[in-house]
Design a protein around this motif. Structure first.
Motif, mmCIF file in Angstrom:
data_model
loop_
_atom_site.group_PDB
_atom_site.id
_atom_site.type_symbol
_atom_site.label_atom_id
_atom_site.label_comp_id
_atom_site.label_asym_id
_atom_site.label_seq_id
_atom_site.Cartn_x
_atom_site.Cartn_y
_atom_site.Cartn_z
ATOM 1 N N LEU A 163 -36.032 73.298 94.819
ATOM 2 C CA LEU A 163 -35.267 74.054 95.134
ATOM 3 C C LEU A 163 -35.778 75.891 96.092
ATOM 4 C CD1 LEU A 163 -32.775 75.852 94.511
ATOM 5 C CD2 LEU A 163 -33.499 76.901 92.308
ATOM 6 N N THR A 164 -37.745 76.014 95.568
ATOM 7 C CA THR A 164 -37.823 77.326 96.805
ATOM 8 C C THR A 164 -38.230 76.258 98.086
ATOM 9 O OG1 THR A 164 -39.812 76.232 95.272
ATOM 10 C CG2 THR A 164 -38.760 77.693 94.550
ATOM 11 N N ILE A 165 -38.347 75.579 98.037
ATOM 12 C CA ILE A 165 -39.359 74.922 99.467
ATOM 13 C C ILE A 165 -37.427 75.325 100.258
ATOM 14 C CG2 ILE A 165 -39.261 73.045 100.790
ATOM 15 C CD1 ILE A 165 -41.960 74.153 100.051
ATOM 16 N N ASN A 166 -36.328 74.786 99.490
ATOM 17 C CA ASN A 166 -34.897 74.387 100.026
ATOM 18 C C ASN A 166 -34.801 75.805 101.013
ATOM 19 O OD1 ASN A 166 -34.688 71.863 100.227
ATOM 20 N ND2 ASN A 166 -33.871 72.464 98.685
ATOM 21 N N ALA B 122 -42.917 78.290 91.654
ATOM 22 C CA ALA B 122 -42.638 77.094 91.012
ATOM 23 C C ALA B 122 -43.727 75.940 90.514
ATOM 24 C CB ALA B 122 -41.709 76.574 92.121
ATOM 25 N N SER B 123 -44.698 76.086 91.526
ATOM 26 C CA SER B 123 -46.115 75.134 90.254
ATOM 27 C C SER B 123 -46.781 75.771 89.664
ATOM 28 C CB SER B 123 -46.428 74.695 91.488
ATOM 29 O OG SER B 123 -45.819 73.649 92.965
ATOM 30 N N VAL C 19 -34.543 82.944 92.599
ATOM 31 C CA VAL C 19 -35.132 83.652 91.931
ATOM 32 C C VAL C 19 -34.308 83.606 90.016
ATOM 33 C CG1 VAL C 19 -35.182 85.984 90.856
ATOM 34 C CG2 VAL C 19 -35.713 85.422 92.519
ATOM 35 N N VAL C 20 -32.675 82.876 89.882
ATOM 36 C CA VAL C 20 -31.991 82.949 88.614
ATOM 37 C C VAL C 20 -32.977 81.285 88.168
ATOM 38 C CG1 VAL C 20 -30.160 82.233 87.344
ATOM 39 C CG2 VAL C 20 -30.014 84.598 89.299
ATOM 40 N N TYR C 21 -32.796 81.007 88.936
ATOM 41 C CA TYR C 21 -33.516 78.889 88.578
ATOM 42 C C TYR C 21 -34.736 78.966 87.720
ATOM 43 C CZ TYR C 21 -33.917 73.941 88.839
ATOM 44 O OH TYR C 21 -33.690 72.746 88.314
#
Length: 454
Positions: free
Chosen positions: A312-315, A298-299, A336-338
């Motif tokens: 989102l990934t943290i959630n 994500a980063s 993964v889709v996002y």
């Protein structure tokens, strides 16, 4: 020098079909044409009995052990086999010493080590001096990447041959050869049509041993009428419902598939990313490991182009902790889709690499005095905090105060793209640069005084 061979009694009817029909010559061997085709190097060195120490690296059931047997049949050397599971250093040294004695008498020794990646460093080191002196020719077989599993000193003295998984057509051919082999089912006549053979070959997933075991199970469980066995697709249903997944959570395939997932998301290929995620989950991978990799992605690959990606990934990571498998599979799929469809930017990642390079190169640049705190009188007298400008007190919330070490002034690390939300960050950065250009004043960095009275 006598050592029990792993190839003994292979035509015994109590042994598996794969052993009973094992090829004895290169002409009978199926697959690996890139190594064993006419004029290819491995075929030539086997035929000429000029074998160096080698490592056969490839997935299960592609012919590593069979090639070792063919070498045993064709070589003029004494042939000794080891199993990494049962042989210790004492066994290795005993055989090595006997091999050295035989070398002095003009006899060559070839040592075959099955699953050499299971040998620890001390066991592998025990081979090294004898390989170096030419006392033995080592043949190792491994399903793991030799770069990770074999000592570099030993690996550098061996030629690595990469064996590929067999194609469906090659396995179908191998099955037909097996059915025509007198040692396969000597008391039975087995009939299998081409479509059924193809189904077995497809199910085997490149592994000849799985294909032969499946055929044998089908024959053993079919109706035997007057020594005639007819294998149909219906007979196979109970054996080929689910393919065996080749996935090792601690081996090379682990790294291959997480790399495939990462690069599929980076390439915005959402379908490929979902597939590789499923391969990992169905192979038994820890969902928290996958979730951590998604947080990193994500980063590293999105950054501020979409700031919701990290959120989102943290959630999702927390959801995986809370639910675990199998329930958290949908959360991982959502992430993964996002991430696959989000705008991509590696500007944050590149900024970190560039600044890391400067830190390594410049060492310990001092913090400019104007941005140091002065909690003591001595520090205040030394000029700590002198010239500090409080941005919140300014109309534009910007000042001309220098905050970069003097030797690095002008170095830029963050170079935003125009992807997604990052376009706004780029516009803001350009505004700040223009403000400094129009509000430039002469400014001198403060340095520590040589002498200071408290």
């Amino acid at each position: 020098m006598k050592q029990e061979s792993l190839f003994a009694s292979e035509n015994n009817q109590n042994s598996p079909l794969a052993n009973r029909v094992r090829p004895q010559t290169l002409e009978e061997f199926t697959g690996q044409t890139h190594l064993l085709g006419k004029g290819k190097v491995l075929r030539e060195i086997i035929a000429q009995d000029q074998l160096p120490s080698i490592i056969f690296w490839g997935p299960p059931g592609v012919g590593k052990t069979t090639l070792a047997q063919i070498i045993a049949n064709q070589t003029k050397s004494h042939f000794v086999t080891f199993s990494a599971v049962t042989s210790g250093i004492k066994d290795i040294r005993k055989i090595m010493e006997e091999a050295e004695e035989n070398r002095e008498l003009g006899e060559k020794t070839i040592v075959f080590v099955d699953e050499i990646h299971r040998f620890n460093k001390a066991q592998q080191d025990a081979f090294l001096p004898f390989v170096e002196r030419g006392s033995i020719t080592l043949i190792g077989a491994t399903t793991e990447n030799p770069s990770f599993e074999i000592n570099s000193a030993l690996l550098s003295r061996c030629k690595v041959f990469v064996l590929k998984e067999l194609s469906t057509a090659e396995i179908s051919s191998l099955l037909r050869k097996a059915l025509n082999n007198a040692n396969a089912f000597p008391n039975l006549k087995v009939q299998v049509d081409e479509n059924t053979l193809t189904l077995i070959a497809q199910f085997a997933n490149g592994d000849a041993r799985i294909a032969l075991n499946t055929l044998e199970m089908a024959v053993l469980n079919a109706d035997h009428q007057n020594k005639l066995v007819i294998i149909t697709e219906n007979n196979l249903n109970q054996f080929i419902n689910t393919k065996s997944l080749r996935y090792d959570k601690h081996g090379e395939e682990h790294y291959n598939i997480i790399s495939a997932l990462h690069k599929s998301m980076r390439n915005s290929d959402v379908n490929a990313a979902i597939y590789w995620l499923s391969r990992m989950l169905d192979g038994g991978e820890d969902p928290l490991y996958i979730a951590r990799r998604l947080v990193r992605f994500a980063s590293e690959d999105i950054g501020v182009a979409d700031t919701k990606a990290l959120e989102l990934t943290i959630n999702v990571f927390q959801a995986c902790q809370f639910l675990g498998m199998p329930e958290c599979d949908v959360h991982l799929t959502e992430a993964v889709v996002y991430l696959s469809l989000a705008p991509k930017s590696n500007a944050i990642y590149k900024a970190r690499l560039a600044s890391k390079k400067d830190v390594k190169k410049t060492g310990n640049e001092p913090v400019p005095l104007q941005i140091r705190n002065a909690p003591t009188k001595l520090m205040d007298n030394l000029g700590y905090g002198k010239g500090y400008q409080y941005a919140h007190s300014e109309k534009d919330k910007l000042t001309n105060m220098k905050t970069m070490p003097p030797d690095l002034e002008g170095h830029e690390y963050y170079l935003p793209t125009e992807e997604g939300n990052e376009k706004r960050f780029k516009q803001r950065l350009e505004y700040i640069k223009n403000w400094h250009a129009t509000h430039a004043v002469s400014y001198t960095h403060l340095t520590l005084p040589t002498i200071c009275s408290v």
